[in-house]
Design a protein around this motif. Structure first.
Motif, PDB file in Angstrom:
ATOM      1  N   ASN A   1      -9.322  -9.491 -34.180  1.00 55.34           N
ATOM      2  CA  ASN A   1      -8.853  -8.930 -32.943  1.00 55.34           C
ATOM      3  C   ASN A   1      -8.460  -9.999 -31.850  1.00 55.34           C
ATOM      4  O   ASN A   1      -9.623 -10.464 -31.201  1.00 55.34           O
ATOM      5  CB  ASN A   1      -9.699  -7.657 -32.318  1.00 55.34           C
ATOM      6  CG  ASN A   1      -9.836  -6.601 -33.448  1.00 55.34           C
ATOM      7  OD1 ASN A   1      -9.004  -5.892 -33.872  1.00 55.34           O
ATOM      8  ND2 ASN A   1     -11.167  -6.712 -33.852  1.00 55.34           N
TER       9      ASN A   1
ATOM     10  N   ASP B   1      -7.782  -9.581 -28.976  1.00 59.87           N
ATOM     11  CA  ASP B   1      -8.091  -9.093 -27.766  1.00 59.87           C
ATOM     12  C   ASP B   1      -9.716  -8.612 -27.643  1.00 59.87           C
ATOM     13  O   ASP B   1     -10.079  -8.206 -26.320  1.00 59.87           O
ATOM     14  CB  ASP B   1      -7.488  -7.592 -27.417  1.00 59.87           C
ATOM     15  CG  ASP B   1      -7.697  -6.611 -28.303  1.00 59.87           C
ATOM     16  OD1 ASP B   1      -7.720  -6.797 -29.662  1.00 59.87           O
ATOM     17  OD2 ASP B   1      -7.901  -5.664 -27.721  1.00 59.87           O
ATOM     18  N   TYR B   2     -10.355  -9.115 -28.579  1.00 60.26           N
ATOM     19  CA  TYR B   2     -11.874  -9.164 -28.340  1.00 60.26           C
ATOM     20  C   TYR B   2     -12.497 -10.046 -27.450  1.00 60.26           C
ATOM     21  O   TYR B   2     -12.348 -11.183 -27.557  1.00 60.26           O
ATOM     22  CB  TYR B   2     -12.341  -9.100 -30.027  1.00 60.26           C
ATOM     23  CG  TYR B   2     -13.890  -8.820 -29.840  1.00 60.26           C
ATOM     24  CD1 TYR B   2     -14.459  -7.736 -29.587  1.00 60.26           C
ATOM     25  CD2 TYR B   2     -14.852  -9.960 -29.966  1.00 60.26           C
ATOM     26  CE1 TYR B   2     -15.739  -7.536 -29.707  1.00 60.26           C
ATOM     27  CE2 TYR B   2     -16.236  -9.859 -29.927  1.00 60.26           C
ATOM     28  CZ  TYR B   2     -16.808  -8.326 -29.820  1.00 60.26           C
ATOM     29  OH  TYR B   2     -18.049  -8.357 -29.710  1.00 60.26           O
TER      30      TYR B   2
ATOM     31  N   LEU C   1     -13.200  -4.444 -26.456  1.00 59.88           N
ATOM     32  CA  LEU C   1     -11.819  -4.742 -27.201  1.00 59.88           C
ATOM     33  C   LEU C   1     -10.945  -4.062 -26.119  1.00 59.88           C
ATOM     34  O   LEU C   1     -10.987  -2.901 -25.576  1.00 59.88           O
ATOM     35  CB  LEU C   1     -11.701  -3.574 -28.564  1.00 59.88           C
ATOM     36  CG  LEU C   1     -11.884  -4.191 -29.819  1.00 59.88           C
ATOM     37  CD1 LEU C   1     -11.866  -3.154 -31.071  1.00 59.88           C
ATOM     38  CD2 LEU C   1     -10.909  -5.308 -30.179  1.00 59.88           C
TER      39      LEU C   1
ATOM     40  N   HIS D   1      -7.553  -3.762 -25.781  1.00 60.48           N
ATOM     41  CA  HIS D   1      -6.618  -2.865 -25.987  1.00 60.48           C
ATOM     42  C   HIS D   1      -6.827  -1.357 -26.263  1.00 60.48           C
ATOM     43  O   HIS D   1      -6.045  -0.592 -25.680  1.00 60.48           O
ATOM     44  CB  HIS D   1      -5.566  -3.306 -26.967  1.00 60.48           C
ATOM     45  CG  HIS D   1      -5.016  -4.978 -26.602  1.00 60.48           C
ATOM     46  ND1 HIS D   1      -4.334  -5.523 -27.846  1.00 60.48           N
ATOM     47  CD2 HIS D   1      -4.742  -5.451 -25.414  1.00 60.48           C
ATOM     48  CE1 HIS D   1      -3.825  -6.480 -27.001  1.00 60.48           C
ATOM     49  NE2 HIS D   1      -4.080  -6.582 -25.661  1.00 60.48           N
ATOM     50  N   ASP D   2      -7.893  -1.223 -26.986  1.00 62.49           N
ATOM     51  CA  ASP D   2      -8.079   0.224 -27.370  1.00 62.49           C
ATOM     52  C   ASP D   2      -9.447   0.806 -26.566  1.00 62.49           C
ATOM     53  O   ASP D   2      -9.924   1.604 -26.736  1.00 62.49           O
ATOM     54  CB  ASP D   2      -8.330   0.449 -29.006  1.00 62.49           C
ATOM     55  CG  ASP D   2      -9.462  -0.191 -29.458  1.00 62.49           C
ATOM     56  OD1 ASP D   2     -10.443  -0.919 -28.550  1.00 62.49           O
ATOM     57  OD2 ASP D   2     -10.135  -0.180 -30.466  1.00 62.49           O
ATOM     58  N   ARG D   3      -9.652  -0.375 -25.522  1.00 62.26           N
ATOM     59  CA  ARG D   3     -10.861   0.187 -24.501  1.00 62.26           C
ATOM     60  C   ARG D   3     -12.085   0.573 -25.235  1.00 62.26           C
ATOM     61  O   ARG D   3     -12.627   1.769 -24.767  1.00 62.26           O
ATOM     62  CB  ARG D   3     -10.119   1.239 -23.627  1.00 62.26           C
ATOM     63  CG  ARG D   3      -9.154   0.725 -22.619  1.00 62.26           C
ATOM     64  CD  ARG D   3      -8.351   1.966 -22.033  1.00 62.26           C
ATOM     65  NE  ARG D   3      -9.338   2.831 -21.266  1.00 62.26           N
ATOM     66  CZ  ARG D   3      -9.926   2.547 -19.968  1.00 62.26           C
ATOM     67  NH1 ARG D   3      -9.665   1.487 -19.387  1.00 62.26           N
ATOM     68  NH2 ARG D   3     -10.764   3.315 -19.347  1.00 62.26           N
ATOM     69  N   THR D   4     -12.558  -0.221 -25.956  1.00 61.76           N
ATOM     70  CA  THR D   4     -14.000   0.287 -26.790  1.00 61.76           C
ATOM     71  C   THR D   4     -15.010  -0.887 -26.285  1.00 61.76           C
ATOM     72  O   THR D   4     -14.595  -2.135 -26.521  1.00 61.76           O
ATOM     73  CB  THR D   4     -13.577   0.140 -28.469  1.00 61.76           C
ATOM     74  OG1 THR D   4     -12.752   1.112 -28.628  1.00 61.76           O
ATOM     75  CG2 THR D   4     -14.894   0.484 -29.171  1.00 61.76           C
TER      76      THR D   4
ATOM     77  N   ASP E   1     -13.274   3.714 -23.072  1.00 61.20           N
ATOM     78  CA  ASP E   1     -13.033   5.074 -23.324  1.00 61.20           C
ATOM     79  C   ASP E   1     -13.840   5.323 -24.695  1.00 61.20           C
ATOM     80  O   ASP E   1     -14.389   6.739 -24.957  1.00 61.20           O
ATOM     81  CB  ASP E   1     -11.643   5.292 -23.818  1.00 61.20           C
ATOM     82  CG  ASP E   1     -10.644   5.050 -23.110  1.00 61.20           C
ATOM     83  OD1 ASP E   1     -10.775   5.870 -21.888  1.00 61.20           O
ATOM     84  OD2 ASP E   1      -9.428   4.580 -23.406  1.00 61.20           O
ATOM     85  N   THR E   2     -14.388   4.522 -25.465  1.00 63.44           N
ATOM     86  CA  THR E   2     -15.387   4.487 -26.583  1.00 63.44           C
ATOM     87  C   THR E   2     -16.540   3.568 -26.337  1.00 63.44           C
ATOM     88  O   THR E   2     -16.290   2.364 -26.110  1.00 63.44           O
ATOM     89  CB  THR E   2     -14.721   4.516 -27.806  1.00 63.44           C
ATOM     90  OG1 THR E   2     -13.454   5.125 -27.896  1.00 63.44           O
ATOM     91  CG2 THR E   2     -15.669   4.344 -29.116  1.00 63.44           C
TER      92      THR E   2
END
Length: 312
Positions: free
Chosen positions: A37, A39-40, A58, A60-63, A98-99
């Motif tokens: 990833n 974006d990590y 992360l 992009h997926d907001r984790t 988000d996660t």
């Protein structure tokens, strides 16, 4: 990597996960995520700020990821660590994720029943945000996505290219396969295969032999649902399904032949050693189940139907 290389890598990965604790495990996780990833973002501690409840993010997926890798696993210590990281993340990173993904190194697979309760409580605490668990199975599925050179780098050893024979492919399915073999004589098949599956069979242009095997197995695929309904491991079914999707996508990169794809999935389940007819039947039922769930093979476009006889 081919099938035998993947089995070798899995054994080495399993041992590596058993030996990595604390900071070395966290560094391994950073290297794995960074390789996959762009974006990590790994997070290091800094003065009084600490890590603000995150070991990695992360974008992009907001984790947000928090690692937990003790030498021995204890429920009370797990609870304390989870709530400490989660509380800090909520207080210092509100609105940034988000996660919340809790990453742990227990190589046994699954989680302790009391830990599943802790996770459920944490999920209720932070709704509508999500709590995710990243254990051995998830980490291995991510590792499967690596190219061979990167995989060798993370394992710290070369992956041999000689042909080998292995008796079990996806070790996490062994309890399910054992139960299916035991149920073979007493299982009552369903009356018919749903039309949607018939269309999917036609759309993928399965050979007669594969089609016959699949249709017979689909009539018993409810046994797989019964098995997963009866276990308490968190997200076990979804994790196995994710593994099938990743592996099938990799198979598709090497062949589009339906029979070779079926054989590859069969090896994924039971290995490439000679197996009994009962084991082959059990593997077919498992593949049929994930075919029915649309985790393997292509789904027909909306409204698609096989051409009728006589059409040009």
């Amino acid at each position: 990597m081919d099938f035998t290389q993947r089995i070798f890598a899995y054994l080495k990965f399993q041992q590596l996960l058993t030996d990595l604790h604390g900071e070395p495990f966290e560094q391994f996780f950073h290297r794995l995520m960074g390789a996959l990833n762009p974006d990590y973002v790994p997070v290091r501690t800094h003065g009084n700020l600490g890590d603000m409840g995150a070991d990695g993010l992360l974008l992009h997926d907001r984790t947000l990821h928090a690692c937990y890798a003790p030498e021995t696993h204890d429920v009370s210590a797990f609870r304390s660590k989870l709530h400490s990281d989660l509380d800090k993340a909520l207080a210092k990173r509100g609105g940034q994720f988000d996660t919340f993904a809790f990453v742990y190194n227990d190589a046994r697979g699954g989680v302790h029943p009391q830990i599943s309760v802790v996770l459920s409580e944490a999920q209720e605490q932070i709704r509508p945000l999500r709590v995710a668990v990243r254990g051995k199975q998830w980490l291995w599925q991510e590792f499967m996505r690596l190219d061979r050179v990167t995989a060798e780098d993370l394992l710290g050893c070369p992956i041999p290219i000689d042909e080998r024979t292995y008796g079990i492919g996806l070790a996490d399915l062994e309890p399910l396969l054992r139960q299916l073999r035991q149920r073979r004589e007493t299982a009552e098949p369903l009356a018919e295969v749903p039309v949607v599956n018939q269309h999917k069979i036609e759309y993928n242009r399965l050979t007669d032999d594969v089609r016959e095997t699949l249709v017979k197995a689909l009539r018993h695929s409810y046994l797989v649902d019964e098995y997963y309904d009866g276990i308490i491991r968190v997200n076990e079914h979804d994790l196995v399904a994710r593994g099938f999707r990743i592996y099938f996508d990799q198979l598709r990169e090497t062949t589009s032949d339906a029979e070779e794809l079926w054989l590859g999935l069969e090896q994924y389940v039971v290995g490439n050693a000679r197996v009994t007819h009962r084991a082959t039947w059990a593997a077919a039922v498992v593949i049929a189940h994930f075919f029915e769930r649309c985790d393997v093979f292509d789904v027909p476009p909306s409204g698609w139907a096989p051409a009728t006889t006589g059409e040009m």
